[in-house]
Design a protein around this motif. Structure first.
Motif, PDB file in Angstrom:
ATOM      1  N   VAL A   1      32.108  26.147  40.906  1.00 63.61           N
ATOM      2  CA  VAL A   1      32.466  27.080  39.833  1.00 63.61           C
ATOM      3  C   VAL A   1      32.147  26.472  38.473  1.00 63.61           C
ATOM      4  CG1 VAL A   1      34.377  28.278  38.692  1.00 63.61           C
ATOM      5  CG2 VAL A   1      34.216  28.274  41.197  1.00 63.61           C
ATOM      6  N   GLU A   2      32.461  25.202  38.304  1.00 64.05           N
ATOM      7  CA  GLU A   2      32.290  24.577  36.997  1.00 64.05           C
ATOM      8  C   GLU A   2      30.826  24.307  36.654  1.00 64.05           C
ATOM      9  OE1 GLU A   2      36.657  22.423  36.607  1.00 64.05           O
ATOM     10  OE2 GLU A   2      34.913  21.195  37.130  1.00 64.05           O
TER      11      GLU A   2
ATOM     12  N   LEU B   1      39.762  32.002  54.388  1.00 67.64           N
ATOM     13  CA  LEU B   1      40.596  32.829  53.510  1.00 67.64           C
ATOM     14  C   LEU B   1      40.358  34.321  53.717  1.00 67.64           C
ATOM     15  CD1 LEU B   1      40.155  30.761  50.208  1.00 67.64           C
ATOM     16  CD2 LEU B   1      42.124  30.750  51.746  1.00 67.64           C
ATOM     17  N   GLN B   2      39.242  34.652  54.368  1.00 69.72           N
ATOM     18  CA  GLN B   2      38.855  36.038  54.635  1.00 69.72           C
ATOM     19  C   GLN B   2      38.691  36.850  53.352  1.00 69.72           C
ATOM     20  OE1 GLN B   2      41.790  37.529  57.484  1.00 69.72           O
ATOM     21  NE2 GLN B   2      40.680  36.599  59.203  1.00 69.72           N
ATOM     22  N   VAL B   3      38.125  36.198  52.342  1.00 73.10           N
ATOM     23  CA  VAL B   3      37.796  36.875  51.084  1.00 73.10           C
ATOM     24  C   VAL B   3      36.468  36.318  50.583  1.00 73.10           C
ATOM     25  CG1 VAL B   3      40.182  37.341  50.351  1.00 73.10           C
ATOM     26  CG2 VAL B   3      39.078  35.183  49.704  1.00 73.10           C
ATOM     27  N   SER B   4      35.803  37.091  49.741  1.00 66.12           N
ATOM     28  CA  SER B   4      34.587  36.619  49.080  1.00 66.12           C
ATOM     29  C   SER B   4      35.003  35.884  47.806  1.00 66.12           C
ATOM     30  CB  SER B   4      33.675  37.801  48.736  1.00 66.12           C
ATOM     31  OG  SER B   4      32.540  37.358  48.022  1.00 66.12           O
ATOM     32  N   LEU B   5      34.536  34.653  47.653  1.00 68.39           N
ATOM     33  CA  LEU B   5      34.939  33.833  46.512  1.00 68.39           C
ATOM     34  C   LEU B   5      33.898  33.802  45.395  1.00 68.39           C
ATOM     35  CD1 LEU B   5      36.403  30.764  48.431  1.00 68.39           C
ATOM     36  CD2 LEU B   5      37.688  32.623  47.339  1.00 68.39           C
ATOM     37  N   LEU B   6      32.630  34.034  45.739  1.00 64.38           N
ATOM     38  CA  LEU B   6      31.552  33.917  44.762  1.00 64.38           C
ATOM     39  C   LEU B   6      30.604  35.102  44.852  1.00 64.38           C
ATOM     40  CD1 LEU B   6      30.633  30.155  45.321  1.00 64.38           C
ATOM     41  CD2 LEU B   6      31.823  31.084  43.320  1.00 64.38           C
TER      42      LEU B   6
ATOM     43  N   THR C   1      34.533  35.634  42.116  1.00 62.71           N
ATOM     44  CA  THR C   1      35.181  36.944  42.164  1.00 62.71           C
ATOM     45  C   THR C   1      36.602  36.796  41.624  1.00 62.71           C
ATOM     46  OG1 THR C   1      36.034  36.517  44.379  1.00 62.71           O
ATOM     47  CG2 THR C   1      33.848  37.546  44.221  1.00 62.71           C
ATOM     48  N   GLU C   2      37.337  37.880  41.575  1.00 64.45           N
ATOM     49  CA  GLU C   2      38.727  37.780  41.112  1.00 64.45           C
ATOM     50  C   GLU C   2      39.511  36.830  42.028  1.00 64.45           C
ATOM     51  OE1 GLU C   2      42.679  40.563  40.232  1.00 64.45           O
ATOM     52  OE2 GLU C   2      40.766  41.494  40.797  1.00 64.45           O
ATOM     53  N   ALA C   3      39.311  36.991  43.344  1.00 66.55           N
ATOM     54  CA  ALA C   3      39.982  36.090  44.290  1.00 66.55           C
ATOM     55  C   ALA C   3      39.488  34.655  44.104  1.00 66.55           C
ATOM     56  CB  ALA C   3      39.730  36.552  45.728  1.00 66.55           C
TER      57      ALA C   3
ATOM     58  N   PHE D   1      41.634  31.342  43.142  1.00 68.81           N
ATOM     59  CA  PHE D   1      41.589  30.151  43.998  1.00 68.81           C
ATOM     60  C   PHE D   1      41.125  28.942  43.194  1.00 68.81           C
ATOM     61  CE2 PHE D   1      39.510  27.291  47.056  1.00 68.81           C
ATOM     62  CZ  PHE D   1      40.561  27.091  47.941  1.00 68.81           C
ATOM     63  N   TYR D   2      40.143  29.142  42.329  1.00 73.66           N
ATOM     64  CA  TYR D   2      39.628  28.051  41.503  1.00 73.66           C
ATOM     65  C   TYR D   2      40.738  27.448  40.637  1.00 73.66           C
ATOM     66  CZ  TYR D   2      37.686  25.983  37.264  1.00 73.66           C
ATOM     67  OH  TYR D   2      37.447  25.160  36.187  1.00 73.66           O
TER      68      TYR D   2
END
Length: 294
Positions: A14-15, A44-49, A59-61, A65-66
């Motif tokens: 992310v950074e 986590l069963q979510v999209s992170l990027l 993403t918002e999730a 998380f970040y």
């Protein structure tokens, strides 16, 4: 999957904004970074990027998380340091960004003292007169002089120094001694392009603004030093940049009855990241050094 390592990898992605940049900073291959993020998303069963024209963005999730992962890593590092006790030195790697000449004259010669106090610590020095992207370069602390242009920067002023008009005795013997700021117009002035061209001199409440110009402009302090020491003219600079020569008499101050705005030294920390114990202690180390010579 090591949860701590996975969080650290995701934070770095992310950074830096890309898998490849994160991999370079972590010292691993890009496929390993991509796989770690994919495993995180599966667990986590979510999209992170998401991919954009500017690279990877959370993403918002992913942003949630970040922020949680970044804080958890910082707290874990601080807890580990506290558990070791105050008498135990720092460990790991500290990445420092600073101006080349300032570091060569004032910080690096004293660095053995800091390293001796922390034998488990490695230091990476990124020497550049320009301000760099601290997050993208994985920098923990930057030492910068003058006005800060980034309003989002987390910074602490650690020293204030004097500015002067300086030249070599050889140049002054040839060109004459300026008695008033206006006399600078009749002198060869070496211009440091990263500083303003208009300066305000003060004396007993009177203010005189002077626009300096010269045939030679340089973009780095090392070039400025070389030109002045070659008797090419005079310049306006911080005393820090010519500290050895001012002490030896190789250069001298002129217009000493007039004052210039002082220069501040800042410890700058990456925006959005919590300050580490390593960067805090290094800032304190430099603060002690520079207040002894200011």
């Amino acid at each position: 999957m090591d949860r701590y390592q996975a969080m650290a990898t995701f934070v770095r992605v992310v950074e830096t904004g890309s898998f490849s940049a994160a991999a370079r900073q972590l010292g691993v291959g890009q496929p390993a970074v991509s796989k770690t993020v994919a495993q995180l998303e599966a667990r986590l069963q979510v999209s992170l990027l998401i991919r954009t024209t500017h690279g990877l963005t959370p993403t918002e999730a992913g942003q949630n998380f970040y922020e949680g992962a970044r804080n958890a890593i910082h707290e874990a590092d601080e807890a580990e340091l506290a558990a070791k006790g105050a008498g135990v030195g720092l460990s790991g790697r500290l990445r420092v960004s600073a101006a080349t000449t300032f570091s060569r004259l004032h910080v690096i010669p004293k660095l053995p003292d800091f390293l001796a106090a922390h034998p488990q610590l490695d230091v990476d020095f990124l020497l550049d007169d320009r301000m760099i992207d601290l997050v993208a370069e994985g920098v923990d602390i930057s030492l910068r002089m003058g006005a800060l242009t980034d309003s989002t920067a987390v910074a602490r002023k650690i020293a204030t120094g004097r500015r002067s008009v300086i030249a070599t005795p050889e140049y002054l013997a040839r060109a004459g001694l300026p008695r008033h700021p206006a006399d600078l117009a009749n002198h060869d002035t070496v211009i440091y392009s990263q500083l303003p061209s208009v300066w305000s001199f003060t004396q007993e409440g009177a203010v005189v603004s002077v626009s300096v110009a010269g045939r030679l402009r340089v973009s780095a302090a090392e070039g400025l030093r070389a030109a002045i020491l070659a008797d090419m003219g005079l310049t306006i600079t911080s005393d820090w940049m010519f500290a050895p020569e001012l002490e030896s008499g190789a250069v001298v101050r002129v217009l000493e009855g007039w004052s210039l705005p002082p220069i501040d030294l800042w410890a700058v920390f990456p925006a959005g990241r919590m300050m580490t114990a390593k960067s805090r202690q290094f800032a304190c180390f430099v603060e002690i050094l520079m207040n002894a010579v200011s």
